[in-house]
Design an enzyme around this catalytic site. Structure first.
Site, PDB file in Angstrom:
ATOM      1  N   ASP A  13     -35.964 -27.430  17.433  1.00 31.38           N
ATOM      2  CA  ASP A  13     -34.914 -27.718  18.417  1.00 31.38           C
ATOM      3  C   ASP A  13     -35.155 -26.827  19.635  1.00 31.38           C
ATOM      4  O   ASP A  13     -35.877 -25.821  19.551  1.00 31.38           O
ATOM      5  CB  ASP A  13     -33.551 -27.430  17.787  1.00 31.38           C
ATOM      6  CG  ASP A  13     -32.411 -27.594  18.766  1.00 31.38           C
ATOM      7  OD1 ASP A  13     -32.402 -28.579  19.515  1.00 31.38           O
ATOM      8  OD2 ASP A  13     -31.537 -26.704  18.785  1.00 31.38           O
TER       9      ASP A  13
ATOM     10  N   TYR B  42      -4.120  11.191  19.281  1.00 28.43           N
ATOM     11  CA  TYR B  42      -2.931  10.645  18.630  1.00 28.43           C
ATOM     12  C   TYR B  42      -1.793  10.399  19.620  1.00 28.43           C
ATOM     13  O   TYR B  42      -1.360   9.264  19.819  1.00 28.43           O
ATOM     14  CB  TYR B  42      -2.479  11.575  17.505  1.00 28.43           C
ATOM     15  CG  TYR B  42      -1.303  11.036  16.725  1.00 28.43           C
ATOM     16  CD1 TYR B  42      -1.455   9.929  15.893  1.00 28.43           C
ATOM     17  CD2 TYR B  42      -0.047  11.626  16.822  1.00 28.43           C
ATOM     18  CE1 TYR B  42      -0.378   9.421  15.185  1.00 28.43           C
ATOM     19  CE2 TYR B  42       1.036  11.126  16.110  1.00 28.43           C
ATOM     20  CZ  TYR B  42       0.862  10.022  15.300  1.00 28.43           C
ATOM     21  OH  TYR B  42       1.933   9.517  14.602  1.00 28.43           O
TER      22      TYR B  42
END
Length: 745
Positions: free
Chosen positions: A497, A86
């Site tokens: 493709d 923190y």
């Protein structure tokens, strides 16, 4: 039945131990008010740190039981967690960096490790309550890694994330050593929200440049999922502030303050102690104002409220000393026995007193150097039920994007801020009322309840789209059906493709030569007389011939210009010309000169401008510019401009993959499949029979019936596995053994 879990660093409560018992007091914050309609319903729950360090197991259980009664569940943090996670990474790395204070940013590996560990702790606690299909809304910069952790544990959960502080520009964010991990953590969510479009833009730029994920209208394709990114400006509980302003207690406090200040003009400034709030700059501007406009001495008072925060941290301790010294110097310089220019309060006030400050002060000075939203300005507006008062607002606050009727200033410009104070003090009541009416309308309409409803509604919409995508996804069941139909068929044709389907993209298009595994798969497929394999690509015929010409497969090159059946010679689909190249190539070369990393590829009947190696944002900008230029130049020419994956291609009009594919579809086949990743493959999908299996490689909208996972940097795994299952059919016919490929997919 599904439920919703709210997750934030802190729970909306404060916990104090008195005489061996814990007392839980609810928070009065706006977020808690807005989310109350969510977490207090049914089995919904809010998960977070209760704000106190509790290590004894019996006390943990007591607190957990008490919180559960209020639809809350705690994540207990140790003293080390609070220090490293923190105070350390969250508030010494992310907070300053995201607010553009790079000089205050520290990069400590130990803090980063604690940040990861605590995010994992939150994930562990959430999994005690979350079911596979629940909705989880994660909040703020302390938990940036959590969405991905939750996604890995609960792949079908609906996950939202909202950041309440700014997201910095790419140039700032790239400084962070753990930037990839942070972005990957955030994009585990289905919906990511920020306060402003600027934050959205910065985030999308960083995602594109750092982890290589581009967006379409704020939509990211992350692995096999969609992640939406949008702006949701946060509001306040307007009714709460309006009722407080009109209450008898507030009105009594206002009378006392007014009496003590001899009807002087009052300016309110309320902030938590933080370098991002611009308090010293504000004080210097006020000092400058009193110098520039001496007639206002003894006629105006600044009420400066600084709420204590982290004042034991060295940086904040220095800031507190600087503010104290500035207040003392300004009061000593301009004040007299009967008047102090600044009334300074270094403490927090009860809500009723804050309401009185807002209601009685003629001006609100809200001038942070950088702020995600800043709700103080909205609280001031909501409290001005008399429609009087003037808001001076920093352009660096997110709220400035909405509140255009405020006097918007640059907080670093002392002259501008001084003039703004003067403008506010002499502003006629009619103009004050007009501005405040418009500001009030915005604050009322876009309140905290609207913000919660809008985000949750958008999250639900996002998941609807996600589910539609899942329905179209080639899952195990659909794969099995495709392979079963393939096996049953006596005649089959497969259109494939090349780039992005059989081989992944590369910044250098010459380095996408087929690997041994792909060659082996195509050989085995084409060896079966039941199969016809057609590679249908935008590649030039010479490259296709060099890479695949030795195989007994059919090929279509340059999007349908060149055709080859079996080992026959290449032939033109129809007569076309390339005379237009002489006019178009110089234009493309000009854009190469202006875009480092780009180049022009020349094919027989097309020209391609590649920008995969260019800077992402510059390349995208130049691509749009090139397309506009080419459209203007080719208005009366029979050519077509195609935008592909990091390419702009110009070719003859009237020829495409769909037209070319029709030549092969003149014969009847029992099984037809077509796969491609680019929008040029849409022409091919469009001409396929309804019974054909059309597969879009990647998770974007398409004419194709199904979507299959896109290629990563190394290989096109899912497409290859499907083709290998087809190829295994050759072995089955030769050996009489059953096909086992389904189990491997």
């Amino acid at each position: 039945m599904t439920k919703t879990l709210i997750v934030s660093n802190r729970l909306p409560v404060s916990i104090k131990e008195k005489e061996g018992k814990f007392v839980v007091s609810p928070s009065a914050g706006g977020l808690a008010t807005g989310l109350g309609s969510v977490y207090k319903t049914g089995e919904n729950i809010w998960i977070g740190w209760p704000g106190d360090i509790i290590s004894e197991e019996d006390k943990m259980k007591t607190v957990s039981d008490d919180l559960l009664k209020e639809n809350m569940a705690p994540v207990f943090l140790s003293e080390s967690d609070v220090e490293l996670f923190y105070e350390g990474f969250s508030n010494s790395t992310l907070w300053p960096l995201f607010h553009y204070f790079t000089k205050h940013t520290s990069f400590v590996e130990e803090n980063w490790e604690a940040y990861k560990r605590v995010n994992e702790k939150y994930c562990h606690e959430i999994l005690k309550y979350a079911e596979p299909n629940d909705t989880i809304w994660v909040h703020d910069y302390q938990l940036l890694l959590l969405p991905k952790m939750l996604r890995e544990a609960l792949p079908n959960a609906t996950i939202g994330f909202f950041q309440h502080i700014p997201f910095p520009s790419y140039e700032i964010f790239r400084i962070l050593p753990w930037r990839e991990e942070i972005l990957q953590g955030m994009t585990g969510a289905d919906l990511i929200g920020f306060h402003t479009f600027d934050d959205v833009r910065h985030f999308l730029s960083s995602v594109s440049r750092i982890i290589g994920v581009d967006n379409q209208m704020g939509q990211l394709r992350v692995n096999d999922r969609l992640c939406h990114v949008d702006a949701f400006p946060m509001g306040i509980d307007v009714q709460k502030f309006q009722e407080a302003a009109l209450s008898e207690e507030t009105q009594n406090e206002i009378k006392n303050y007014k009496r003590d200040n001899n009807d002087r003009k009052l300016i309110i400034s309320i902030d938590r102690l933080d370098y991002s709030k611009g308090i010293p700059e504000r004080l210097r501007a006020y000092d400058f104002f009193l110098e520039q406009y001496p007639d206002f001495k003894n006629k105006v008072t600044l009420i400066l409220v600084v709420v204590p925060s982290r004042d034991q941290v060295s940086l904040y301790k220095k800031l507190k000393i600087e503010i104290d010294e500035l207040v003392g110097r300004i009061n000593g310089k301009h004040g007299d026995m009967g008047w102090s220019p600044i009334q300074y309060f270094y403490r927090s006030f009860p809500f009723q007193s804050l309401s009185a400050f807002y209601s009685m002060c003629d001006i609100a000075l809200v001038t942070p150097l950088r702020d995600g939203m800043n709700l103080v300005c909205k609280e001031y507006i909501a409290s001005r039920t008399d429609k009087k008062g003037v808001l001076i607002l920093s352009e660096m606050a997110g709220a400035a994007k909405e509140l255009s009727e405020a006097i918007v200033i640059n907080p670093h410009d002392l002259h501008e801020l001084s003039q703004a104070i003067h403008q506010a003090l002499v502003m006629p009541q009619e103009e004050q009322a007009r501005r405040m009416e418009e500001l009030s309308y915005i604050v009322r309409r876009y309140d905290i309840h609207h913000w919660v409803h809008l985000f949750m509604e958008r999250l639900e919409y996002t998941m609807t789209k996600q589910k539609e995508l899942v329905v179209r996804r080639v899952n195990a069941e659909i794969k099995e059906q495709i392979i079963t139909d393939f096996q049953k068929a006596k005649s089959r044709i497969i259109f494939l493709d090349y780039d992005g389907t059989l081989m992944p993209f590369n910044a250098d298009p010459t380095k996408v030569r087929p690997d041994k595994d792909l060659i082996n798969t195509l050989q085995r497929l084409s060896a079966n007389p039941k199969n016809k394999v057609v590679v249908i690509s935008g590649r030039d015929k010479d490259t296709l011939q060099e890479w695949l010409g030795h195989l007994s497969i059919d090929m279509i090159g340059e999007h349908g210009v060149w055709l080859r059946e079996g080992r026959a010679y290449w032939s033109l689909f129809e007569y076309i010309t390339d005379e237009w190249k002489a006019q178009i190539r110089p234009v493309m070369e000009l854009f190469v000169d202006r875009t480092p990393g780009s180049f022009v590829e020349t094919k027989d009947y097309s020209l391609v401008w590649h920008f995969r190696k260019a800077d992402k944002e510059l390349g995208s900008l130049r691509a749009r510019e090139l397309v506009d230029t080419l459209k203007y130049l080719t208005n009366n020419m029979n050519i077509k401009i195609m935008e592909g994956n990091k390419v702009i291609e110009v070719k003859n009009a009237g020829i495409n993959k769909g037209k070319a594919a029709l030549k092969w579809l003149k014969k009847d086949y029992d099984f037809i499949m077509a796969a491609g990743d680019d929008w040029t493959d849409e022409d091919m999908f469009a001409v396929m029979p309804e019974t054909a299996y059309t597969l879009k490689v990647g998770y974007s909208s398409s004419f194709a019936r199904f979507n299959i996972a896109s290629c990563n940097d190394q290989h096109c795994e899912e497409m290859r596995m499907l083709l290998n299952a087809f190829a295994a059919d050759v072995n089955e016919e030769a050996t009489g053994q059953p096909l086992k490929a389904i189990q491997s997919i």
